[in-house]
Scaffold this active site. Structure first.
Site, short mmCIF file in Angstrom:
data_model
loop_
_atom_site.label_atom_id
_atom_site.label_comp_id
_atom_site.label_asym_id
_atom_site.label_seq_id
_atom_site.Cartn_x
_atom_site.Cartn_y
_atom_site.Cartn_z
N GLN A 114 -7.23 41.24 29.15
CA GLN A 114 -6.58 42.27 29.96
C GLN A 114 -6.77 43.64 29.31
O GLN A 114 -6.22 43.88 28.23
CB GLN A 114 -5.09 41.94 30.05
CG GLN A 114 -4.28 42.92 30.86
CD GLN A 114 -2.80 42.59 30.80
OE1 GLN A 114 -2.28 42.27 29.73
NE2 GLN A 114 -2.12 42.67 31.91
N GLY A 115 -7.55 44.50 29.94
CA GLY A 115 -7.77 45.84 29.40
C GLY A 115 -6.80 46.85 29.97
O GLY A 115 -7.17 47.73 30.74
N TYR A 116 -5.54 46.71 29.61
CA TYR A 116 -4.51 47.64 30.10
C TYR A 116 -4.08 48.61 28.99
O TYR A 116 -4.18 49.81 29.13
CB TYR A 116 -3.28 46.87 30.60
CG TYR A 116 -3.40 46.26 31.98
CD1 TYR A 116 -4.62 46.15 32.63
CD2 TYR A 116 -2.27 45.76 32.64
CE1 TYR A 116 -4.72 45.57 33.89
CE2 TYR A 116 -2.36 45.18 33.91
CZ TYR A 116 -3.59 45.09 34.53
OH TYR A 116 -3.67 44.52 35.76
N SER A 117 -3.57 48.04 27.87
CA SER A 117 -2.97 48.89 26.83
C SER A 117 -4.02 49.80 26.20
O SER A 117 -5.19 49.45 26.11
CB SER A 117 -2.36 48.04 25.73
OG SER A 117 -1.30 47.29 26.23
N SER A 158 -5.84 41.03 23.72
CA SER A 158 -5.78 39.67 23.19
C SER A 158 -6.95 38.85 23.68
O SER A 158 -7.30 38.89 24.87
CB SER A 158 -4.47 39.00 23.62
OG SER A 158 -3.40 39.67 23.02
N GLU A 208 5.27 37.20 37.22
CA GLU A 208 5.64 37.13 35.81
C GLU A 208 6.92 36.34 35.59
O GLU A 208 7.09 35.72 34.55
CB GLU A 208 5.77 38.54 35.22
CG GLU A 208 4.43 39.03 34.71
CD GLU A 208 4.44 40.49 34.32
OE1 GLU A 208 5.52 41.12 34.36
OE2 GLU A 208 3.36 41.00 33.98
N SER A 253 8.01 45.03 25.85
CA SER A 253 8.90 44.71 24.73
C SER A 253 10.31 44.42 25.24
O SER A 253 10.64 44.72 26.39
CB SER A 253 8.94 45.89 23.77
OG SER A 253 9.56 46.99 24.40
N GLU A 312 12.86 45.98 24.58
CA GLU A 312 13.47 47.26 24.98
C GLU A 312 13.05 47.64 26.40
O GLU A 312 13.88 48.07 27.21
CB GLU A 312 13.07 48.36 23.99
CG GLU A 312 13.74 48.24 22.62
CD GLU A 312 13.18 47.10 21.75
OE1 GLU A 312 12.05 46.62 22.04
OE2 GLU A 312 13.86 46.68 20.81
#
Lengths: 368, 397
Positions: free
Chosen positions: B126-129, B161, B244, B382, B384
């Site tokens: 997954q190329g998101y972050s 990942s 999800e 996260s 949070e």
């Protein structure tokens, strides 16, 4: 797999909510508590008129045969509105012990359902909650001698169901029997107490008190444990209602209470605290629902019920402590309902054994 | 924790149980119990077995090669997998990009990519972050510029990942600059063999290689690799929110595996005349986690029941993810505690090889699990961020 209430169960839940709003509203709570027994009697007879008192009693015993989920629907409302009437003890726990208990029990059961009499159950001795920790003895003619240190909701009872040893020694798993004793029995001393949550308890000293054997001799322990599990699950539902109400009150408060020119609910640290409270509510509701459904089975998962008892208590205390904290100073005042929710949760944490006791029970039952 | 199952569900359960009974080799189990992912080739073998059984994509509709199972059947499948110490399926293709392709992709994309996900032929990352843009995707800077029949991608992705074992990557990239930062982002499928794409491993505290930086320098991909409409990538990401909750539910159901490993370790360890398992203090801590795990399973059941009834579960998926990550962290920490001082024997310096007795049998996996578990409250949003989502969606704060 069904977690939503049926229409009938939802009606019970709504009816408990309406009743709570009318008779035990947060705003005049202190005034209602001050009425003492008189107010409680009035509410009790209105609950009887609604059919609540006979709901958990078996049909053959003159009741409506409501199951654990119906009781859950009612008890949520008891929790949300902090009703102090002895519903679980008198209508859930005691009838389960009286069931099949002989002529006197058959005579008392319908009267419990109509609200004519109240019956409390005396199980606790100095050991705290320990089904086998019974030192009170019955002699051959069924005269009881001993001390019951805490009788939940027992202050205004007309009769007591008393556990006593008819064989064996303190701590033995067998040799325990149940007896019926009227509150005015000769040789019986009743000391009455008020709890910080408004419930009315007592302790009993029995000195050669004449009693009537309930059911079979020497074999009451498993019956007591099974009846206690029904009562425990009812109290879990009460705890869920109470913690959800405390969370809702806190949510309203942080939306309106201004500090530094903004509502405190805009602070992330406050938001996250409320999120943790709402997760704890969801956790408690989920495991209570599963425990209630397990009770409906022929072989309830007793380890699961013990687990639910531990977890719901933890959630309830944590949530209501946070509710007080987030309200700030006013949260600690007697005038505000959140402080009453905390008091009730702390008492619920002790009813029918504390969480350490039930964690120990979980360990024993889940050993493999 | 059992459900009241209808007869059809009971026979389904028996079928699933029989499948798992002889499908999971012992050498996988400690890794699985540590919450660690099996090596890619092993997971591929597992995926192939499931696919051969017709169970390669449990959550997908039948028309795309899925099982079309009801939520109850999914719950049964995951319960049985968990009880058998089977691994969770690799989810990036199955749960993240697969559903976006079958919902928004072109017919050609569906025909090509979906069967390759089910068979395990393609592994997706997954190329998101990006550096500076984790959950705040609106801040992402990777650009995709249209040049004839191609897009040309330039930028850098972080925390990708399994990029090093993947054949494909789904990338969010900016195709135009808009006033509203969420607009102008597109979703593009990239073959990992494309020239200009470079992977640099990020080694993590557990000394395993899970994640990477990915650099995109003039990476040229056909315009046909755009999913859906240009500039709408942000919106496609949002449909994942709905899925999800089921990913979170499935993951949470594997927690009892770790608690069984803790039990086994504590029963093995002798402390004086008895085992650690017999010590009330340790037993109380384990019981507490087992109790909280039961509460989590109950939350999953309510989630699944709501899904079965077609009800909106609100942010309860976030609640499950949050609680699961806390509990996997505590459980793996208790596993390390169960090993005691021997948990410091991470790797034999004069190794005679596995099973030589140089280190406890569940080392270093127990400690790796404990270290790796720290990422669970960070990835996928996260704790949070999850709390922010719950505060907004459930509490209206």
């Amino acid at each position: 797999m069904e977690f939503a209430y049926s229409d009938e169960q939802q009606m019970l839940r709504d009816s408990a909510d309406r009743f709570g709003d009318q008779h035990m509203g947060a705003a005049d709570r202190l005034a209602r508590l001050a009425e003492g027994l008189e107010g409680s009697r009035r509410r009790w007879s209105e609950m009887a008129a609604l059919g609540w008192l006979m709901l958990p009693i078996a049909e053959g015993d003159g009741g409506l045969g409501g199951g654990p989920v119906e009781v859950m629907a009612i008890m949520e409302g008891f929790g949300r509105h902090l009703m102090i009437e002895p519903y679980v003890t008198c209508c859930v726990l005691t009838p389960a012990l009286l069931h099949g208990g002989g002529a006197l029990a058959d005579e008392l059961l319908p009267k419990i359902g109509t609200g004519e009499i109240r019956v409390a159950t005396a199980l606790f001795e100095d050991d705290g909650y320990a089904v086998f920790g019974v030192a009170t003895r019955a002699d051959d003619g069924a005269r009881l001698t001993g001390v019951k240190t805490h009788v939940e909701d027992g202050a205004d009872a007309d009769w007591f169901v008393v556990s006593a040893r008819t064989a064996g020694d303190h701590g033995d798993r067998t040799g325990i029997s149940l007896f019926l004793v009227p509150a005015d029995a000769e040789g019986l001393t009743v000391r009455r107490y008020r709890s910080s949550d408004g419930h009315r308890h007592c302790s009993l000293t029995l000195d050669n008190v004449p009693a009537t054997l309930l059911g079979e001799r020497d074999t009451a322990a498993p019956r007591i444990a099974a009846a206690a599990d029904r009562a425990i699950v009812a109290h879990l539902a009460e705890a869920v209602g109470s913690m959800e109400a405390a969370t809702a009150a806190t949510l309203d408060y942080v939306r309106t209470r201004q500090q530094f020119g903004v509502a405190i609910g805009t602070f992330q640290v406050i938001q996250h605290k409320l999120v943790d409270m709402s997760i704890a509510c969801e956790e408690a509701r989920a495991i209570t629902s599963v425990a209630a459904r397990s009770l409906m089975s022929d072989t309830p998962d007793r380890a699961l019920i013990a687990a639910a008892r531990v977890r719901v208590s933890q959630c309830g205390v944590v949530v209501t402590q946070a509710a007080v904290q987030l309200h700030g100073g006013v949260g600690t005042s007697d005038e505000l309902v959140v402080s009453h929710h905390l008091r009730r949760q702390m008492m619920l944490d002790l009813i029918l054994g504390d969480r350490d006791y039930h964690r120990g029970r979980f360990i024993m039952l889940s050993d493999r | 924790m059992d459900l009241d199952l209808a007869p059809a569900d009971l026979s389904f359960r028996d079928e699933v149980r029989a499948f798992f009974a002889d499908s999971i080799p012992d050498e996988w189990k400690t890794t699985v119990r540590a919450g660690l992912r099996l090596p890619a080739d092993t997971l591929t073998a597992y995926q192939r077995r499931l696919a051969a059984r017709g169970w390669g994509a449990p959550t997908w509709p039948v028309e795309y090669g899925g099982t079309g199972w009801t939520p109850t059947q999914l719950h049964i499948f995951w319960s049985e997998a968990s009880a058998a110490d089977a691994p969770a399926q690799y989810h990036q293709g199955l749960e993240l990009i697969g559903p976006i392709i079958f919902t928004y992709g072109s017919q050609a994309q569906k025909d090509f990519y979906l069967p390759r996900i089910i068979s395990g032929e393609d592994w997706w990352c997954q190329g998101y972050s990006e550096p500076g843009a984790g959950s705040d995707l609106a801040a992402l800077r990777t650009r995709a510029e249209r040049d004839g029949g191609d897009y040309v991608l330039n930028g850098q992705k972080m925390w990708t990942s399994y990029a090093h074992v993947s054949t494909r990557m789904f990338v969010l990239a900016r195709t135009s600059v808009e006033a509203k930062r969420q607009a102008g982002i597109s979703l593009i499928l990239v073959d990992m063999d494309t020239p200009g794409l470079r992977i640099r491993p990020i080694h993590t505290l557990d000394e395993k290689h899970h994640t990477n930086e990915v650099f995109l320098d003039d990476v040229r991909v056909p315009a046909a690799n755009l999913v859906g409409e240009e500039g709408m990538g942000w919106n496609y990401g949002k449909v994942l929110l709905d899925r999800e909750r089921m990913v979170a539910a499935a993951t949470a159901m594997f927690l009892p595996q770790t608690l069984r490993a803790v039990r086994a370790a504590a029963k093995r360890r002798r402390v004086g005349a008895a085992t650690l398992f017999d010590q009330p203090g340790f037993r109380g801590k384990l019981a507490q986690l087992e109790i909280e795990s039961l509460a989590l399973q109950a939350m999953v059941m309510r989630l699944v029941a709501d899904a079965a009834a077609g009800m909106d579960s609100g942010p309860r998926g976030s609640m499950v993810k949050l609680r699961w990550s806390e509990l996997i962290q505590q459980s793996t920490a208790l596993w390390v505690e169960a090993l005691g001082s021997a948990a410091q024997h991470y790797e034999a310096l004069d190794a005679k090889g596995e099973g030589s007795g140089d280190t406890p049998p569940d080392m270093p996996l127990a400690l790796q699990g404990a270290l790796y578990s720290r990422v669970t409250s960070i990835y996928g949003g996260s704790s949070e961020i999850q709390r922010n989502i719950i505060a907004r969606r459930a509490l209206g704060l």
